[in-house]
Design a protein around this motif. Structure first.
Motif, PDB file in Angstrom:
ATOM      1  N   TYR A   1     -11.189   8.613  -2.981  1.00 14.98           N
ATOM      2  CA  TYR A   1      -9.547   8.416  -3.806  1.00 14.98           C
ATOM      3  C   TYR A   1      -8.955   7.471  -3.160  1.00 14.98           C
ATOM      4  O   TYR A   1      -9.695   6.738  -1.626  1.00 14.98           O
ATOM      5  CB  TYR A   1      -8.595   9.434  -3.238  1.00 14.98           C
ATOM      6  N   LEU A   2      -8.214   6.362  -3.905  1.00 17.48           N
ATOM      7  CA  LEU A   2      -7.126   5.628  -3.190  1.00 17.48           C
ATOM      8  C   LEU A   2      -6.682   5.517  -2.110  1.00 17.48           C
ATOM      9  O   LEU A   2      -6.956   4.995  -1.322  1.00 17.48           O
ATOM     10  CB  LEU A   2      -6.809   4.715  -4.945  1.00 17.48           C
TER      11      LEU A   2
ATOM     12  N   GLN B   1      -6.368  -0.814  -0.505  1.00 15.25           N
ATOM     13  CA  GLN B   1      -5.041  -0.737  -0.986  1.00 15.25           C
ATOM     14  C   GLN B   1      -3.979  -1.645  -1.545  1.00 15.25           C
ATOM     15  O   GLN B   1      -2.763  -1.390  -2.239  1.00 15.25           O
ATOM     16  CB  GLN B   1      -4.449   0.090   0.045  1.00 15.25           C
ATOM     17  N   GLU B   2      -4.074  -2.014  -0.264  1.00 17.29           N
ATOM     18  CA  GLU B   2      -3.337  -4.243  -0.542  1.00 17.29           C
ATOM     19  C   GLU B   2      -3.464  -4.505  -1.831  1.00 17.29           C
ATOM     20  O   GLU B   2      -2.641  -5.289  -2.041  1.00 17.29           O
ATOM     21  CB  GLU B   2      -3.343  -4.571   0.896  1.00 17.29           C
ATOM     22  N   VAL B   3      -4.679  -4.519  -2.204  1.00 17.92           N
ATOM     23  CA  VAL B   3      -4.908  -5.910  -3.197  1.00 17.92           C
ATOM     24  C   VAL B   3      -5.143  -5.172  -4.451  1.00 17.92           C
ATOM     25  O   VAL B   3      -4.923  -5.899  -5.288  1.00 17.92           O
ATOM     26  CB  VAL B   3      -6.134  -6.474  -2.881  1.00 17.92           C
TER      27      VAL B   3
ATOM     28  N   ASN C   1       0.992  -0.829  -0.436  1.00 22.46           N
ATOM     29  CA  ASN C   1      -0.024  -0.060  -0.059  1.00 22.46           C
ATOM     30  C   ASN C   1       0.860   0.859  -0.019  1.00 22.46           C
ATOM     31  O   ASN C   1       0.468   2.552  -0.397  1.00 22.46           O
ATOM     32  CB  ASN C   1      -1.705   0.371   1.163  1.00 22.46           C
ATOM     33  N   ALA C   2       2.267   1.264  -0.248  1.00 23.66           N
ATOM     34  CA  ALA C   2       2.647   2.397   0.332  1.00 23.66           C
ATOM     35  C   ALA C   2       2.757   2.834  -1.088  1.00 23.66           C
ATOM     36  O   ALA C   2       3.275   3.923  -1.058  1.00 23.66           O
ATOM     37  CB  ALA C   2       4.619   1.608   0.262  1.00 23.66           C
ATOM     38  N   THR C   3       2.605   2.035  -2.196  1.00 24.48           N
ATOM     39  CA  THR C   3       2.598   2.785  -4.218  1.00 24.48           C
ATOM     40  C   THR C   3       0.971   3.427  -3.979  1.00 24.48           C
ATOM     41  O   THR C   3       1.023   3.323  -4.645  1.00 24.48           O
ATOM     42  CB  THR C   3       2.639   1.182  -4.926  1.00 24.48           C
TER      43      THR C   3
END
Length: 491
Positions: free
Chosen positions: A322-323, A331-333, A209-211
């Motif tokens: 917003y994502l 966010q992770e998936v 999820n850092a991206t």
């Protein structure tokens, strides 16, 4: 079949693991799941690293003015390859001088007894590499022989080559075509060397999820910072190298996400990508079904524009979030889902190693994600998936996919009925699957550190393992209930 054996490396006492088309590693935290996954990635991605090294080496040296190129003996390239492996291991795992003796063997082909062994002796403080007999065979020699065939005239300097190309468009086209042919030839030979046709390897890290959760400016800063850190570590002596594997994996992952986001920025969303695709209707239908399941997992439709990535959860009113403000599960998936979709769209032969795909997902979403990953694996016979997980739900989903295929194998007339429950593209064959439990201290005192939990005879995950996990989870409740029943009677 491929296999890895690990003795006395980090938290791993001894592990012998068959690396099949799908491999699942489950265990407690600090049980060594990620270490094993990273070791497999290290050995499997050597092919890609060697391709880059050979190609860069060739591209550089062919532009030198050499009157007569005398080709070195094969032992030079054997030593060069071993040196590349050892440097890469230090880059991945840092200094190993503080570790006890260890041994790691990766079998690229068990039937041919074709392997690469890495061992460390604390006495001489040296990592040793050893290939099985015949590993670097005549195919590898032919890679070497192609290294001087890009230009027939080997006396040209780099400047002369550029002048020649700039004056004649046909020479330039021929040069580019030769480079493509040469690259493909190297790739084909290395595929044979490493017993794999996969051309796209990626380790999808935990904390992906850092991206998503940070701005693109921060992402660029992080990318540059990691590159700088890796460069500093690259030039350090092996004794002082830090463990940078997570930075290496993060860098490759960010590079991949940048490419993915560029594609989606061009086409906005999954639907537009499908509409741009003009090939067979069977694949288009498959992609539509995948998109439908992605929408279910994401609880809305993913899209991206100049303002950023969004999840549109109401098409009529155009309501969205917003994502970067979406749930941690979304966010992770999302990066895994985008990768699945594009791999199938482009028919890419892939190796995917995914840490904790279940992170922050509800069990139903875990089920849908594993079914999609199984579609990706089944899309090409060379595709491969390795998963590390803490979740018994993940095992249960895989068990259902295996059992679906088994039911139809035993009774083909049940295929349509089974497909209504689990889509055919997600069914898994028993011979393609392996699963191992690591650690096991809390499961049973009698178990070994690494144990297979797959029943090859039945073609499913061992029921007693699933039952044991359930019993552990439910034991406290049973104890409390017995206390309740006993004390209630006293009244």
């Amino acid at each position: 079949m491929q296999k890895i054996t690990i003795r006395n490396f980090g938290a791993i006492e001894y592990a012998e693991i068959e690396v099949k088309k799908i491999l699942v590693l489950i265990g407690e935290q600090a049980s060594g799941k990620s270490t094993i996954a990273k070791l497999i990635y290290f050995f499997k991605s050597l092919r890609d690293d060697l391709f880059v090294q050979i190609y860069k080496y060739t591209d550089r040296d062919l532009f030198k003015k050499v009157p007569d190129i005398v080709f070195p003996e094969d032992y030079f390239f054997m030593n060069y390859f071993i040196s590349t492996i050892e440097k890469r291991f230090y880059d991945f795992f840092g200094s190993i001088s503080h570790l006890p003796n260890f041994e790691i063997i990766f079998y690229y082909n068990v039937e041919k007894n074709k392997y690469l062994q890495l061992s460390f002796n604390n006495h001489d403080k040296k990592l040793n590499s050893q290939f099985s007999d015949g590993f670097l065979n005549e195919n590898f020699s032919s890679v070497v022989n192609h290294m001087i065939k890009l230009f027939e005239d080997k006396n040209l300097t780099y400047t002369e080559i550029q002048e020649k190309l700039s004056n004649d468009i046909y020479d330039q086209l021929a040069y580019e075509q030769n480079k493509i042919i040469y690259a493909q030839r190297i790739s084909d030979l290395l595929n044979g060397l490493f017993e794999s046709n996969q051309i796209n390897s990626l380790f999808i890290i935990a904390g992906r999820n850092a991206t998503v959760s940070y701005s693109e400016l921060f992402e660029k800063y992080l990318f540059a910072n990691i590159q700088s850190s890796l460069e500093d570590n690259r030039i350090a002596s092996w004794q002082s190298k830090e463990q940078t594997i997570d930075e290496i994996l993060m860098l490759k992952f960010i590079e991949k996400i940048i490419k993915i986001k560029k594609i989606f920025k061009k086409f906005v969303n999954f639907r537009e990508l499908i509409e741009s695709y003009e090939k067979d209707n069977i694949k288009i239908e498959k992609l539509r079904l995948i998109t439908y399941k992605i929408k279910q997992i994401m609880k809305g439709e993913y899209c991206i524009d100049n303002r950023g990535e969004k999840i549109v959860f109401n098409q009529e009113t155009e309501e969205y979030v917003y994502l970067s403000n979406a749930s941690s599960g979304q966010q992770e998936v999302i990066r895994i889902l985008q990768d699945i979709f594009l791999n199938i769209l482009d028919d890419v032969k892939v190796l995917r190693i995914i840490e904790e795909p279940e992170a922050h997902l509800f069990p139903i979403a875990q089920k849908q994600l594993i079914e999609l990953l199984s579609v990706m694996v089944n899309h090409d016979e060379d595709n491969q998936l390795i998963i590390t997980t803490h979740s018994p739900y993940i095992l249960t989903v895989f068990n259902n996919l295996l059992f679906a295929n088994r039911v139809v194998e035993k009774n083909p007339s049940a295929a349509l009925e089974v497909a209504e429950i689990i889509p055919k593209d997600s069914w898994l064959k028993a011979q393609d699957f392996s699963a191992y439990s690591l650690g096991n201290q809390s499961v049973s005192e009698t178990t070994h550190y690494c144990e297979s939990i797959f029943n090859a005879e039945k073609g499913t995950i061992q029921q007693n393992y699933l039952d044991t996990v359930s019993e552990i989870l439910g034991s406290d409740f049973q104890t409390l209930y017995s206390i309740h029943a006993r004390t209630f009677k006293r009244r």
